[in-house]
Design a protein around this motif. Structure first.
Motif, short mmCIF file in Angstrom:
data_model
loop_
_atom_site.label_atom_id
_atom_site.label_comp_id
_atom_site.label_asym_id
_atom_site.label_seq_id
_atom_site.Cartn_x
_atom_site.Cartn_y
_atom_site.Cartn_z
N ILE A 49 -2.80 11.12 7.82
CA ILE A 49 -3.68 10.15 7.18
C ILE A 49 -5.14 10.43 7.51
CG2 ILE A 49 -2.03 8.24 6.98
CD1 ILE A 49 -3.05 7.15 9.59
N GLU A 50 -6.00 9.96 6.64
CA GLU A 50 -7.45 10.06 6.84
C GLU A 50 -7.95 8.84 7.60
OE1 GLU A 50 -9.18 12.70 6.04
OE2 GLU A 50 -7.49 13.70 5.06
N LYS A 60 0.85 -1.19 0.00
CA LYS A 60 0.00 0.00 0.00
C LYS A 60 0.89 1.25 0.00
CE LYS A 60 -3.97 -2.06 2.39
NZ LYS A 60 -4.94 -1.79 1.30
N GLN A 91 -4.14 -2.42 6.73
CA GLN A 91 -3.06 -1.44 6.63
C GLN A 91 -2.15 -1.49 7.84
OE1 GLN A 91 -2.02 1.47 4.18
NE2 GLN A 91 -0.51 0.43 5.46
N ASP A 136 -10.47 6.98 7.04
CA ASP A 136 -10.87 5.86 6.20
C ASP A 136 -9.68 5.12 5.58
OD1 ASP A 136 -10.28 7.97 4.57
OD2 ASP A 136 -12.30 8.19 3.76
N ASP A 137 -8.45 5.66 5.75
CA ASP A 137 -7.25 4.95 5.31
C ASP A 137 -6.74 3.97 6.37
OD1 ASP A 137 -7.05 6.20 2.82
OD2 ASP A 137 -5.92 7.89 3.64
#
Length: 770
Positions: free
Chosen positions: A453-454, A26, A462, A456-457
């Protein structure tokens, strides 16, 4: 607004959108690798899939061949070898590694670790004489000895061969030993940052002629506990050592894990917070021998007894640390002004725990700290030091080396002994050096942020991918991320309510945040503040369910905050006003009492006041613009909306023109109407509120449509032609309703937006030059 406690250093430049896919990773994981200088696919693959084949040849290290030859000769001739270690976790694990390698060769060997209290750090003459008298002809030091110039001469005089294996900073003069094995004295060795146990492992490999994988679990303990950079060989030793430690059959380690409640996979945090501190605790309070005995034990019953004893020592150590830390903090705070480098010294302090105390002082006061225990008989001060990133403790103390009887260590940690009369001079010297070399920013703790980072990430997949970068530590830090989001919920947790728990939500994505020890911020945070948090990502597993979470290290609110206490009573108990901030209360109607007895100012006084951290609004203005002007002039970091309404105009039915038309027509027919005696009946018949009858009557009287005497209304024979808007009472009621609607009955978001408009308007005018 809420300032962060630490300085945030953003270590990245590219956005995730600019990262090209490599190795199926990613973008976030790739960016983390790039931050570490790991970019090309082959390097990435090697980092994420470590191999023991990448360890360096131990014979590239100076003194290795001579050492192997001498040990083999000792084994052949039946000579006794003494392993001379250190009393911390690195020293204890180093001692065990060397002992087991020698025993595997068939050597006659034993170990010796000096007592911290009676002998101090490192080799000493009396111990060497004792070794000679006990029949030892070879001494191998582990994790110590690079500064033992005098002791090397003693060994030579006694006819013993001294082999030094160490990793501490090399000083001006090297000991005249039979051999020195030290990465930093070996220019041909590719890696300079091995821990003491890492050096011992390389010696073991050379002695045995094979890779001693059975010693990796011990090597991981010392490598991680000693805070050496987890790069190159250290990463390999820690990576495979942790895997070995997770499935160890070694009785001592199994007993220690059981006592500590450790089960399943072990990571670097298990070493740093559980196993390492317990092994360190032995040498901090007494002779470190039981720690080595635990690691080498082959008897389960003996191992469990030793583990229980060591755990008890650790509990005792924790109490001693807490007591001394409290005394040291009080000592620092009682001084006139804060020194650039803290030195705290007192008789009776246990020198074995002073390094931990120094670390606590560094965290609390954001500056280097030296903590010394004073021996009343010898008038010697002995202790430890810890530093901040910007101040190299070893180099700076070496500039004033003449003040110390003994000194050694690293850039961030050191141990020392000096005469009591030298403490004041040392304080003066280090203050001067710090003043020359450090800026104000250097004293602020720094958080290196890997990425913004957001929510939803942040997914389980992840986080699992990020964890492939483990083990984390010095040189390979656990990444810190910034998240910008208004919390859905903020609450206090813990038995003492000293921790924060936050919940963030964006669409269907949820993120829990835990901020340990930050409970004091609870009252400083508006529930819907646009917050920025920095922390480590993790996975919380509870009852079989896994949720993503962020362990918060620091947070801030960059914009002003609104605290909504509209309609509340007992405001003195509810409103948080920090003691170190300046507040004033705003009243439009000469209210006298304000929460916490802060000064009450009129709008004019408020606009003329010096800069305020926040304002407390006690009542509603007659016009919205009155409050807007104050907000615009003051630009407070916090606004507390604390007003209440006893008699609301907004909640009552507002008379329309039809209401006025009906009432006037009724008067025309009846010619007169007594508001006092007939008002209630009319209101009941029409479904009005009695106050509306009174209001219409007052407006008609003001506009001279009617005459009024003792509540009796009669039609004015020649009424003037006026619009309802010409009535001051009518307009005032409109204003009141508008004020209530905007400032009282609005949602939190609507009220915040209204205040925002006034916070920003003047700045825009100034920019435009008007």
């Amino acid at each position: 607004m809420l300032q962060s406690k630490m300085r945030w250093n953003f270590t990245y430049e590219d956005s995730l959108e600019e990262v090209k896919p490599v190795n199926g990773l990613k973008p976030l994981t790739q960016q983390l690798l790039k931050n570490r200088g790991i970019i090309d696919p082959a390097h990435i693959d090697k980092f994420l899939h470590p191999s023991l084949e990448d360890l360096h040849d131990p014979f590239l290290m100076g003194g290795m061949q001579e050492t192997v030859d001498r040990v083999k000769l000792a084994v052949q001739q039946g000579e006794s070898i003494l392993v001379y270690g250190d009393y911390d976790a690195d020293g204890v694990s180093s001692t065990t590694v060397m002992l087991e390698a020698l025993k595997a060769m068939g050597a006659d060997c034993d170990f010796y670790i000096p007592n911290r209290f009676s002998e101090g750090y490192g080799p000493n003459e009396d111990a060497f004489i004792f070794a000679k008298d006990s029949g030892f002809s070879v001494i191998i030091t582990v994790d110590t000895g690079i500064a033992a110039v005098h002791e090397a001469e003693v060994a030579k005089r006694l006819g013993m061969d001294l082999i030094i294996t160490d990793h501490h900073e090399v000083q001006e003069t090297l000991p005249d030993a039979f051999a020195i094995i030290h990465p930093k004295t070996s220019p041909n060795y590719p890696f300079q940052e091995l821990a003491g146990v890492g050096v011992a492992f390389k010696v073991a490999e050379a002695l045995l002629g094979r890779l001693p994988e059975e010693l990796l679990e011990l090597t991981a303990i010392g490598t991680i506990a000693d805070l050496v950079p987890l790069r190159d060989e250290n990463r390999l030793l820690a990576y495979f050592g942790l895997k070995a430690l997770s499935r160890t059959e070694r009785p001592g380690l199994r007993a220690l894990k059981e006592i500590c409640g450790v089960d399943g996979e072990i990571n670097e945090e298990t070493i740093g917070f559980t196993i390492g501190p317990r092994l360190n605790a032995v040498g901090r309070l007494q002779d470190a021998g039981p720690a080595v005995e635990l690691l080498i034990s082959n008897d389960k019953h003996e191992a469990m007894q030793l583990a229980e004893f060591i755990n008890q020592l650790n509990q005792e150590r924790q109490k001693i640390v807490a007591d001394i830390a409290k005394e040291a903090e009080e000592m620092v705070l009682s001084q006139n002004g804060m020194n650039r480098v803290i030195i705290a010294a007192k008789e009776g302090w246990n020198p074995g725990v002073l390094g931990i105390v120094a670390s606590k002082l560094v965290r609390k006061f954001d500056r280097p700290a030296i903590v010394l225990g004073i021996d009343s008989e010898t008038q010697a001060a002995k202790g430890s030091a810890r530093s901040i990133d910007a101040f190299d403790l070893f180099q700076n103390c070496m500039e004033v080396r003449e003040r110390f009887t003994h000194f050694g260590g690293h850039a961030q940690a050191a141990g020392m002994t000096l005469p009591v009369e030298e403490i004041a001079g040392l304080q003066e010297d280090l203050n001067r050096l710090a003043a020359e070399k450090l800026s104000a920013e250097d004293y602020q703790q720094v958080l290196d942020i890997a990425m913004t980072i957001e929510i939803d990430d942040i997914t389980l997949k992840q986080i699992e991918e990020v964890n492939q970068l483990q083990p984390f530590g010095v040189g390979n830090p656990k990444p810190l991320f910034r998240v910008q989001q208004s919390p859905k919920e903020i609450r206090l947790i813990g038995s003492r309510k000293n921790h924060l728990k936050l919940q963030f939500q964006k669409a269907k994505s949820r993120l829990d945040g835990i901020a340990f020890g930050m409970g004091e911020l609870y009252q400083k945070l508006s529930p819907q503040a646009n917050m920025e948090v920095v922390g480590e990502l993790g996975i919380n597993e509870w009852n079989g369910r896994k949720n993503v979470q962020v362990m918060i290290k620091d947070l801030k609110v960059s914009e002003w905050q609104l605290f909504d206490f509209r309609g509340s009573k007992q405001l003195d108990k509810q409103i948080p006003l920090p003691e170190n901030e300046k507040y004033a209360a705003l009243s439009f109607h000469q209210m006298e009492h304000a929460p916490h007895n802060i000064p009450v100012l009129s709008p004019t006084e408020m606009m003329e006041a010096e800069r305020l951290d926040g304002i407390v609004v006690l009542d509603l203005p007659n016009r919205l613009e009155e409050l807007g002007e104050v907000v615009n002039a003051c630009k407070p970091g916090k606004i507390f909306a604390c007003y209440r309404i006893e008699d609301s105009a907004f909640l009552k039915t507002w008379p329309t023109r039809d209401h006025f038309k009906f009432f006037y027509g009724m008067l025309m027919k009846r010619k007169s109407f007594n508001v006092r005696t007939e008002g209630e009946q009319l209101a009941a018949r029409r479904g009005w509120d009695k106050s509306m009858v009174d209001f219409i009557s007052q407006v008609f009287f003001e506009l001279e449509f009617v005459k009024m005497e003792d509540g009796l209304l009669t039609i004015n024979a020649k009424p003037s032609q006026k619009d309802l808007q010409e009535s001051v009472l009518y307009r005032e009621k409109q204003y009141q309703m508008k004020v209530e609607q905007k400032l009282y009955f609005s949602t939190f978001r609507e009220l915040k937006d209204w205040f925002n408009a006034y916070m920003e308007s003047v700045e825009e005018e100034v920019v435009n030059g008007s």
